[in-house]
Enzyme design. Structure first.
Site, short mmCIF file in Angstrom:
data_model
loop_
_atom_site.label_atom_id
_atom_site.label_comp_id
_atom_site.label_asym_id
_atom_site.label_seq_id
_atom_site.Cartn_x
_atom_site.Cartn_y
_atom_site.Cartn_z
N CYS A 81 -56.21 -65.22 -57.27
CA CYS A 81 -57.35 -64.57 -56.64
C CYS A 81 -56.99 -63.26 -55.95
CB CYS A 81 -58.01 -65.53 -55.65
SG CYS A 81 -58.62 -67.04 -56.41
N HIS B 262 -61.51 -61.64 -50.42
CA HIS B 262 -61.75 -62.70 -51.39
C HIS B 262 -62.54 -63.79 -50.67
CE1 HIS B 262 -61.33 -65.81 -54.29
NE2 HIS B 262 -60.42 -66.48 -53.60
N ASN C 299 -66.77 -69.03 -56.22
CA ASN C 299 -65.42 -68.46 -56.27
C ASN C 299 -65.16 -67.99 -57.70
OD1 ASN C 299 -62.71 -67.87 -56.25
ND2 ASN C 299 -62.05 -69.81 -55.35
#
Length: 326
Positions: free
Chosen positions: A108, A250, A280
């Site tokens: 990520c 993030h 996500n």
């Protein structure tokens, strides 16, 4: 940055549907994560397809063509294949014949790691430097155990991109600060399919090709890392958190990330939270939120914008952008 773009697959799945499939109350997912919907790739739609669509959007925003690109860097945990790089697939889809292309595997945090690679490449060019394209993309829906509430409730599919090129001082990106802690690689991973556990009937039966996550450990990592990245960035730049126009993090769990504003010394309005409608989306999460902020008119020339990424590996990265004037 010269232009940003994003792409979400057409199919949109509400959290109520996910909750019911897990045998939970309709509001369970949204109450715990803040996620209302997520998008899922269509059958036959791969990471490169999503990434190319986001790339075209970013190029259009920058007023550039694929021929203007000299580099394509793509961050993903869900590539089209183990090899070649998904970036090469994107290069072919775009027709960007003059661009070198490669992937970065930083989960990520991949977009921030990709930015560092692009900036280093740009700094080494002689003469008029061409442009670099940095992409984050995930098709997590192909790697989920639908019965695992800790992952099925959170992840979605999507892509986002940014075109990076020279801008006049005092505008610009960086420096980029990166970090990793490989001792915690087991906190989030897809255990099977690589050289340690190649695909076999046993790995398929054990669902080894799906995401495994220690939710408590990951939550603690996020709660510690985001405030630390904000504090370190401000200390390095000699500014206060209040001087930041926006912080783009993030957001694996939008509700958790939003709750950390005070701990990071931020007003909640300084945080760009865009995960409610996408979940996500991994390496695409941060650039998607950045693209949303740009398109919503939340960033003006001269603004200080902090990007803060963190993810499996464990990995993290940050960079401060002095946003260029239009």
């Amino acid at each position: 940055m010269r232009g940003t773009g994003s792409y979400l697959p057409e199919r949109c799945v509400p959290s109520t549907e996910v909750a019911r499939s897990l045998g939970l109350a309709d509001g369970w997912v949204r109450e715990r994560t803040g996620i209302r919907t997520r998008h899922l790739a269509a059958p036959g739609q791969a990471a490169s397809d999503l990434a190319a669509a986001a790339a075209r959007d970013a190029l259009d925003a920058a007023g550039l063509r694929p021929a203007d690109l000299g580099l394509i860097v793509l961050g993903t945990s869900t590539p089209d294949e183990l090899g070649p790089s998904t970036a090469c697939r994107v290069q072919a889809l775009l027709g960007a014949r003059g661009a070198a292309a490669f992937d970065v595997a930083a989960a990520c945090a991949g977009f921030v790691f990709g930015l560092q690679a692009a900036l280093g490449w740009l700094a080494a060019q002689r003469g008029a430097a061409p442009y670099a394209l940095v992409i984050g993309v995930e098709v997590y829906s192909r790697f989920l155990d639908p019965a695992d509430r800790g992952t099925a409730a959170l992840f979605g599919d999507g892509a986002a991109a940014a075109v990076v090129g020279p801008v006049p001082a005092p505008y610009g990106i960086g420096p980029v600060t990166l970090g990793s802690d490989g001792t915690r690689a087991g906190d989030v991973l897809i255990p099977a399919g690589g050289s340690r556990l190649p695909a076999s009937p046993r790995t398929l039966a054990d669902l080894g090709h799906t995401i495994r996550m220690d939710g408590r450990a990951v939550r603690g990592f996020i709660a510690e890392t985001l405030p630390r990245l904000v504090a370190e960035a401000c200390a390095d730049a000699g500014i206060k958190p209040a001087d930041l126009a926006l912080v783009v993090p993030h957001q694996p769990n939008p509700r958790l990330v939003a709750s950390l504003a005070g701990r990071a010394g931020l007003d909640p309005a300084q945080l760009v939270i865009a995960g409610e409608d996408v979940g996500n989306i991994g390496a695409a999460s941060l650039p998607y939120a950045l693209d949303r902020a740009v398109r919503d008119g939340r960033i003006a020339g001269g603004d200080l914008v902090l990007l803060a990424g963190f993810g499996a590996g464990l990995t993290w990265g940050r960079t401060l952008i002095t946003w260029p004037a239009a």
